[in-house]
Design a protein around this motif. Structure first.
Motif, mmCIF file in Angstrom:
data_model
loop_
_atom_site.group_PDB
_atom_site.id
_atom_site.type_symbol
_atom_site.label_atom_id
_atom_site.label_comp_id
_atom_site.label_asym_id
_atom_site.label_seq_id
_atom_site.Cartn_x
_atom_site.Cartn_y
_atom_site.Cartn_z
ATOM 1 N N LYS A 86 50.228 36.423 38.610
ATOM 2 C CA LYS A 86 48.999 35.749 38.168
ATOM 3 C C LYS A 86 49.170 34.230 38.178
ATOM 4 O O LYS A 86 48.308 33.491 38.667
ATOM 5 C CB LYS A 86 48.613 36.211 36.765
ATOM 6 C CG LYS A 86 48.111 37.639 36.690
ATOM 7 C CD LYS A 86 47.813 38.022 35.241
ATOM 8 C CE LYS A 86 47.324 39.460 35.126
ATOM 9 N NZ LYS A 86 47.100 39.844 33.708
ATOM 10 N N ILE A 191 41.826 35.400 41.095
ATOM 11 C CA ILE A 191 41.814 36.693 40.407
ATOM 12 C C ILE A 191 41.955 37.838 41.397
ATOM 13 O O ILE A 191 42.705 38.791 41.165
ATOM 14 C CB ILE A 191 40.517 36.861 39.583
ATOM 15 C CG1 ILE A 191 40.484 35.807 38.468
ATOM 16 C CG2 ILE A 191 40.422 38.267 39.004
ATOM 17 C CD1 ILE A 191 39.199 35.775 37.684
ATOM 18 N N THR A 195 45.068 40.502 41.171
ATOM 19 C CA THR A 195 44.658 41.866 40.799
ATOM 20 C C THR A 195 45.042 42.864 41.880
ATOM 21 O O THR A 195 45.557 43.954 41.595
ATOM 22 C CB THR A 195 43.133 41.918 40.564
ATOM 23 O OG1 THR A 195 42.790 41.017 39.510
ATOM 24 C CG2 THR A 195 42.691 43.329 40.186
#
Length: 204
Positions: A86, A191, A195
């Protein structure tokens, strides 16, 4: 006073050289053009940098020194693999958005002169995946992540983050995306990429 002036001149040379090398590459760049862009004569340019190769290496090292700490900090902190992915994705995309020339500049020239990476590799703070590899293996042993080689995971992270910047004209054309929409697309990838990768390696 003289020292400050010299440093300022060197900065102007490196900035001018960066601009010329970006657009024309190492082979297409000319010292006279760099001197003109820096607002100095060619003799002064050669006083600071004896040749084009030395000047290019200085520009390259400056460029790589901007990117290298971004990789190193995340690879060597104490966060989990999930958080590393992340943080890497978020930090890298934010950083390259501000310095969009870097990926093409670095990778084109590494392909042109692959031996040069051996010089860069010896520099202090060159990224290493050894700690990343150990953390990954621990999380695999604990059953948190599926078995995957650290090298493969690192390549996946790099590729998914770097490619949109290197291939932006192609992606814009294929997806029929304008500049503003593409900027949002890149922002969304902070994101989307993390993800996607995390879901692909977590134990179900």
């Amino acid at each position: 006073m003289k020292k400050a002036k010299d440093k300022n001149t060197e900065s102007k040379i490196l900035e001018a050289a960066k601009s010329v090398f970006q657009t024309k590459g190492m082979d297409g760049a000319r010292m006279q053009e760099i001197a003109d862009k820096a607002g100095i004569n060619k003799a002064m340019l050669h006083y600071y940098f004896r040749g084009k190769q030395l000047l290019f290496e200085a520009v390259f090292k400056n460029a790589f020194s901007l990117l290298s700490p971004q990789l190193n900090t995340i690879l060597n902190d104490e966060s989990s693999i999930e958080d590393k992915i992340k943080n890497f994705t978020n930090n890298y995309i934010s950083f390259i958005t501000k310095h969009p020339y870097l990926p093409n500049f670095i990778f084109q020239e590494l392909n042109r002169n692959p031996e040069f990476i051996s010089k860069i590799q010896k520099s202090i703070g060159f990224p290493s995946i050894e700690k990343f590899k150990k953390q990954l293996n621990i999380e695999i042993e604990k059953g948190i992540l599926i078995p995957i080689k650290a090298e493969q995971l690192f390549i996946n992270i790099l590729a998914l983050n770097i490619f949109p910047f290197i291939a932006s004209p192609l992606i814009k054309a294929i997806t029929n995306t304008d500049n503003n929409s593409y900027e949002q697309l890149i922002e969304d990838r902070k994101i989307e990429v993390s993800t996607f990768i995390i879901n692909s390696i977590k134990q179900k």
